[in-house]
Design an enzyme around this catalytic site. Structure first.
Site, short mmCIF file in Angstrom:
data_model
loop_
_atom_site.label_atom_id
_atom_site.label_comp_id
_atom_site.label_asym_id
_atom_site.label_seq_id
_atom_site.Cartn_x
_atom_site.Cartn_y
_atom_site.Cartn_z
N GLU A 41 11.72 -15.29 -3.40
CA GLU A 41 12.78 -15.23 -2.39
C GLU A 41 12.33 -15.94 -1.10
OE1 GLU A 41 15.51 -11.74 -0.21
OE2 GLU A 41 13.71 -11.22 -1.35
N LYS A 124 22.80 -14.27 -2.03
CA LYS A 124 22.45 -12.86 -2.29
C LYS A 124 23.66 -11.97 -2.03
CE LYS A 124 18.57 -9.74 -1.14
NZ LYS A 124 17.36 -9.66 -0.31
N CYS A 160 16.29 -10.43 -5.36
CA CYS A 160 15.66 -9.18 -4.93
C CYS A 160 16.59 -7.97 -5.05
CB CYS A 160 15.12 -9.33 -3.50
SG CYS A 160 13.79 -8.17 -3.11
N ILE A 303 -17.16 5.79 9.73
CA ILE A 303 -16.55 5.34 8.49
C ILE A 303 -15.43 4.33 8.73
CG2 ILE A 303 -14.87 7.22 8.37
CD1 ILE A 303 -16.89 6.04 5.35
N SER A 305 -14.82 2.07 11.30
CA SER A 305 -15.28 0.72 11.66
C SER A 305 -16.07 0.10 10.51
CB SER A 305 -16.10 0.75 12.95
OG SER A 305 -17.28 1.52 12.81
N GLU A 410 -5.37 9.04 12.63
CA GLU A 410 -5.58 9.01 14.08
C GLU A 410 -4.34 8.49 14.80
OE1 GLU A 410 -10.41 8.15 14.01
OE2 GLU A 410 -9.00 6.51 14.35
#
Length: 562
Positions: A41, A124, A160, A303, A305, A410
């Site tokens: 597409e 489409k 699609c 962990i 970084s 986070e």
């Protein structure tokens, strides 16, 4: 009929390069005896082109590129997705729009190119307007079918969303005589997407009794990743052939004799393999397509970084990545040792800049206004923002792409520091929950792929994986001082964010009421931070940004008033 699926990695707006890639794929397909070559597409413009389509110059250049591409075709057909300006009478001879229509509506279209000309254009019919899709902002749906004859076979063209749902354009193509339906896609990767795609493709293959060829884009485009994973089904819904995921490929097969390619039909990546491959491809394409030759990672010894650095090296190669350690008085010796061990294993560049003198300078400058107050988050965040200043200075000086290192857990609860560790040009693990970060590091230590540019070895030190997570902004700090353990937090976040569950229903399901109130409040209040975050690759069902759009100024909580 011999069919070629061209699973390509276009760059949005690079019409010349995209057209050249399409032309080369066509020539390769023809050399292999293909009667029709089909790409994904909007493969000519790249997807999503967003507001580029509102620029008349872009539309004119798209039309010109399409016409030039048509001139490269012979008796074999080339099916190409492009943005059509419906005011262009030459291209839209049978358009439903008036030539005098001042709005000059646009369509998401596919052209069948053959014998040096544009033979027909399909528009489409189903225009998505959810998640990352904003097509209703730009494109008009057009009802109807486009069916052409290729090597004695009737071939229908759809795009699609046309395939998602009952009946619709696929049924219309079959009713118009199609025996094979080509479905051109720009379908972003997310976990378990293959099953959803194959469900609807199989439904239409069986219901309409047609072959279905699903051809997808591949590559990173800002915050989405296209995984390819193109496939062909027979009229019973059996997979005849499949392209490899996360790589460009030209797949050629005879629909009545596909046995030569059956070996790839059932290959499926594990969840960790797919997510990791997506992150590597997204990071590589973001850097390369935006002409960054090098990347920069602030390395804490933690962990998050660590995973960011490993992905960067696998994406770009060790010579293109610099990791910067910026220890403070609260940084443990083990963290610095672990960071150095990671860099040694990766073979990338190392730089160490201590921030204690800068912390003292800020402390002196803020001594009077902060006098009489207790130390807290403000002082802690000065450290994070000091590191950001150094990283941005290095980025500005040497042209590095700064990769921010915050994870989705986070970002969700606001635990990443605005103008601190959230700063950067690309947020590699922005859509990766903390528990998944650990899974990916463990996966990378046990696996290697020839497409990765990092070393074929375990690279993340065991000490980084096993240590308790900590921001190390005060003595003996742990993430659990402020948050529940991540194996408790992440399932709650997934339910609230991915499944859009209410706080009340989460409590009814068994989550602790006080925890639900705390976490949902944190998520809601952190929207202003996320709005200012760098783009990052979408790998979950509902990523922050295009997928999940909440007002910052918002009084609705969904929590019962006390």
């Amino acid at each position: 009929m011999r069919l070629a699926l061209a699973q390509l990695n276009p760059t949005v707006g690079d019409l010349a390069a995209n057209a050249e890639a399409l032309g080369r794929a066509y020539e390769r397909g023809v050399a292999d005896g293909a009667d029709v070559v089909c790409a994904g597409e909007l493969a000519l413009t790249g997807y999503p082109p967003d507001d580029l389509v509102l620029r008349p110059g872009f539309l004119a250049a798209t039309r010109h590129a399409l016409e030039e591409l048509a001139e490269r075709t012979g008796p074999a057909a080339l099916v190409v997705g492009f943005v059509e300006d419906a005011g262009s009478v030459e291209l839209v001879r049978d358009t439903i729009y008036s030539e005098q229509d001042d709005s000059r509506p646009l369509t998401n279209a596919a052209a069948v190119l053959r014998d040096g000309r544009i033979e027909t254009v399909y528009r489409k019919g189903r225009i998505p307007n959810y998640g990352v899709f904003d097509e209703a902002r730009y494109f008009h749906p057009v009802e109807g079918a486009a069916v052409v004859e290729v090597a004695g076979t009737r071939v229908g063209v759809t795009i699609c969303e046309d395939m998602w749902g009952e009946d619709g354009p696929v049924a219309a193509a079959a009713q118009a005589g199609a025996q094979v339906v080509l479905n051109l896609n720009a379908s972003p990767y997310e976990a378990d997407k293959r099953a959803q795609r194959e469900h609807w493709a199989r439904h239409h293959a069986r219901h309409e009794q047609v072959f279905v060829a699903y051809v997808n884009l591949v590559g990173g485009q800002d915050d989405v990743i296209f995984d390819g994973d193109s496939f062909v089904l027979d009229a019973q819904g059996h997979v005849l052939a499949r392209c490899e995921a996360f790589t460009e490929e030209l797949l050629v097969l005879d629909l009545d004799a596909p046995s030569e390619v059956l070996g790839t039909a059932e290959r499926q990546l594990s969840s960790e393999a797919a997510i990791y491959s997506a992150l590597v491809l997204a990071t590589r394409d973001y850097a390369d397509k935006n002409h960054f030759t090098t990347a920069l990672v602030g390395l804490s010894g933690g962990i998050d970084s660590a995973l960011t650095a490993v992905v960067a090296v696998d994406a770009l190669g060790p010579d293109r990545v610099t990791c910067v350690a910026m220890p403070s008085p609260y940084s443990s010796e083990g963290s610095l040792t672990d960071a150095r061990a990671l860099v040694d294993a990766l073979g990338c560049h190392w730089l160490e800049v201590g921030i204690e003198p800068m912390m003292e300078a800020f402390s002196d400058a803020l001594a009077e206004p902060f006098d009489g107050t207790e130390e807290g988050i403000a002082e802690e965040n000065v450290q994070s923002r000091t590191r950001c200043t150094l990283l941005m200075a290095l980025s500005n000086k040497f042209g590095h792409l700064l990769l921010s290192t915050g994870n989705k857990s986070e970002y969700a609860v606001g635990y990443a520091t605005l103008y601190g560790d959230m700063a950067g040009g690309f947020a590699v693990i922005k859509d990766v929950y903390k528990t998944v970060v650990y899974d990916l590091c463990t996966y990378r230590n046990a696996h290697w792929d020839e497409s990765w540019r990092g070393p074929e070895a375990a690279v993340v030190p065991t000490e980084i994986i096993e240590k308790p997570p900590s921001a190390e902004l005060r003595p003996d700090q742990r993430d659990t001082d402020s948050l529940p353990p991540y194996d408790v937090l992440d399932p709650l976040l997934m339910a609230y964010i991915e499944d859009v569950r209410s706080a009340e229903s989460l409590v009814e399901e068994g989550f602790d009421k006080d925890l639900v109130e705390q976490v949902t409040r944190l998520v809601d209040r952190a929207e202003y931070k996320r709005r200012q975050a760098a783009p990052g690759p979408k790998v979950t069902r509902r990523a922050f940004g295009r997928d999940r759009r909440f007002p910052i100024t918002n009084a609705w909580t969904g929590r019962p008033s006390r």
